[in-house]
Write a protein that holds these residues in place. Structure first.
Motif, mmCIF file in Angstrom:
data_model
loop_
_atom_site.group_PDB
_atom_site.id
_atom_site.type_symbol
_atom_site.label_atom_id
_atom_site.label_comp_id
_atom_site.label_asym_id
_atom_site.label_seq_id
_atom_site.Cartn_x
_atom_site.Cartn_y
_atom_site.Cartn_z
ATOM 1 N N ALA A 38 0.822 -1.198 0.000
ATOM 2 C CA ALA A 38 0.000 0.000 0.000
ATOM 3 C C ALA A 38 0.861 1.255 0.000
ATOM 4 N N ARG A 39 0.227 2.325 -0.397
ATOM 5 C CA ARG A 39 0.860 3.646 -0.405
ATOM 6 C C ARG A 39 -0.098 4.645 0.224
ATOM 7 N N TRP A 40 0.418 5.487 1.078
ATOM 8 C CA TRP A 40 -0.320 6.567 1.726
ATOM 9 C C TRP A 40 -0.047 7.832 0.943
ATOM 10 N N ALA A 41 -1.077 8.576 0.614
ATOM 11 C CA ALA A 41 -0.894 9.817 -0.133
ATOM 12 C C ALA A 41 -1.790 10.896 0.455
ATOM 13 N N VAL A 42 -1.242 12.106 0.532
ATOM 14 C CA VAL A 42 -1.985 13.258 1.013
ATOM 15 C C VAL A 42 -1.852 14.362 -0.018
ATOM 16 N N SER A 43 -2.992 14.936 -0.385
ATOM 17 C CA SER A 43 -2.991 16.051 -1.325
ATOM 18 C C SER A 43 -4.099 17.004 -0.902
ATOM 19 N N PRO A 44 -4.193 18.173 -1.538
ATOM 20 C CA PRO A 44 -5.307 19.070 -1.216
ATOM 21 C C PRO A 44 -6.678 18.400 -1.450
ATOM 22 N N ALA A 45 -6.717 17.374 -2.293
ATOM 23 C CA ALA A 45 -7.976 16.670 -2.578
ATOM 24 C C ALA A 45 -8.356 15.682 -1.483
ATOM 25 N N GLY A 46 -7.428 15.350 -0.569
ATOM 26 C CA GLY A 46 -7.770 14.436 0.503
ATOM 27 C C GLY A 46 -6.632 13.520 0.903
ATOM 28 N N ARG A 47 -6.987 12.537 1.734
ATOM 29 C CA ARG A 47 -6.043 11.526 2.212
ATOM 30 C C ARG A 47 -6.457 10.185 1.603
ATOM 31 N N TYR A 48 -5.460 9.428 1.136
ATOM 32 C CA TYR A 48 -5.739 8.206 0.383
ATOM 33 C C TYR A 48 -4.845 7.058 0.840
ATOM 34 N N VAL A 49 -5.364 5.844 0.675
ATOM 35 C CA VAL A 49 -4.569 4.631 0.748
ATOM 36 C C VAL A 49 -4.837 3.875 -0.544
ATOM 37 N N PHE A 50 -3.777 3.566 -1.275
ATOM 38 C CA PHE A 50 -3.856 2.774 -2.502
ATOM 39 C C PHE A 50 -3.258 1.413 -2.179
ATOM 40 N N ALA A 51 -3.966 0.321 -2.495
ATOM 41 C CA ALA A 51 -3.500 -0.998 -2.070
ATOM 42 C C ALA A 51 -3.736 -2.051 -3.145
ATOM 43 N N VAL A 52 -2.842 -3.054 -3.187
ATOM 44 C CA VAL A 52 -2.948 -4.144 -4.157
ATOM 45 C C VAL A 52 -2.445 -5.436 -3.524
ATOM 46 N N ALA A 53 -3.179 -6.527 -3.783
ATOM 47 C CA ALA A 53 -2.720 -7.856 -3.363
ATOM 48 C C ALA A 53 -1.612 -8.286 -4.311
ATOM 49 N N MET A 54 -0.482 -8.665 -3.759
ATOM 50 C CA MET A 54 0.698 -8.952 -4.562
ATOM 51 C C MET A 54 0.774 -10.399 -5.050
ATOM 52 N N ARG A 55 -0.159 -11.232 -4.648
ATOM 53 C CA ARG A 55 -0.167 -12.638 -5.052
ATOM 54 C C ARG A 55 -1.610 -13.078 -5.294
ATOM 55 N N ASP A 56 -1.736 -14.266 -5.880
ATOM 56 C CA ASP A 56 -3.039 -14.866 -6.087
ATOM 57 C C ASP A 56 -3.463 -15.552 -4.796
#
Length: 170
Positions: free
Chosen positions: A101-119
């Motif tokens: 996952a990645r944490w991101a903060v911008s004027p548009a808001g706070r985000y967490v982007f996440a991906v399962a790395m395996r099947d």
């Protein structure tokens, strides 16, 4: 250095071996979560016959890449924001299926982007220990028409193999 990743969208030499739209989306978000600043799509098919713009000849993949690009454009303020020193921590119920996952903060808001790395299937629990203000409220799952409550500074979600979930925190 800026890093760009090239994502395959065709079978190149064997149409039966082409990636699914689900896998292409996962590869794009794996790249972005790990710091890629741009995406290049490999669109050619060489065999059984040469199709220079093979992506454009595949309506399902073209629709998927178009949707992925739209989502990247929508989230560009967060993706292009300076890297935040605060990190998101992820624990999973199935160690064989890590979620990055990645944490991101911008004027548009706070985000967490996440991906399962395996099947496989897992439940991921997200925490952002240094978030200011601390996590509380609701996580909107972008593009999925659902929300997840944030309790005690954490939220959890289920991931199937190579799933991508993008969260806007409010």
């Amino acid at each position: 250095k800026r890093v760009w990743n090239c994502i395959e969208t065709t079978g190149i030499e064997a149409p039966a071996g082409k990636p699914t739209p689900h896998l292409v989306r996962a590869e794009v978000w794996m790249s972005l979560i790990h710091g890629s600043r741009g995406i290049i799509y490999f669109v050619h098919q060489f065999k059984p016959r040469f199709i220079e713009a093979g992506l454009l000849a595949d309506p399902e993949m073209l629709a998927a890449v178009t949707a992925i690009n739209g989502q990247i454009r929508e989230l560009a303020p967060a993706l292009n924001a300076p890297l935040n020193p605060t990190t998101v921590t992820v624990s999973t119920s199935n160690a064989a299926v890590p979620v990055d996952a990645r944490w991101a903060v911008s004027p548009a808001g706070r985000y967490v982007f996440a991906v399962a790395m395996r099947d496989g299937t897992t439940t991921a629990t997200f925490r952002v220990p240094g978030a200011s203000p601390p996590l509380a409220g609701i996580a909107d799952v972008i593009g999925e028409n659902r929300t997840i409550p944030i309790r005690s500074g954490a939220f959890a979600d289920t991931f199937l193999g190579y799933d991508v979930h993008l969260y806007r925190l409010r």
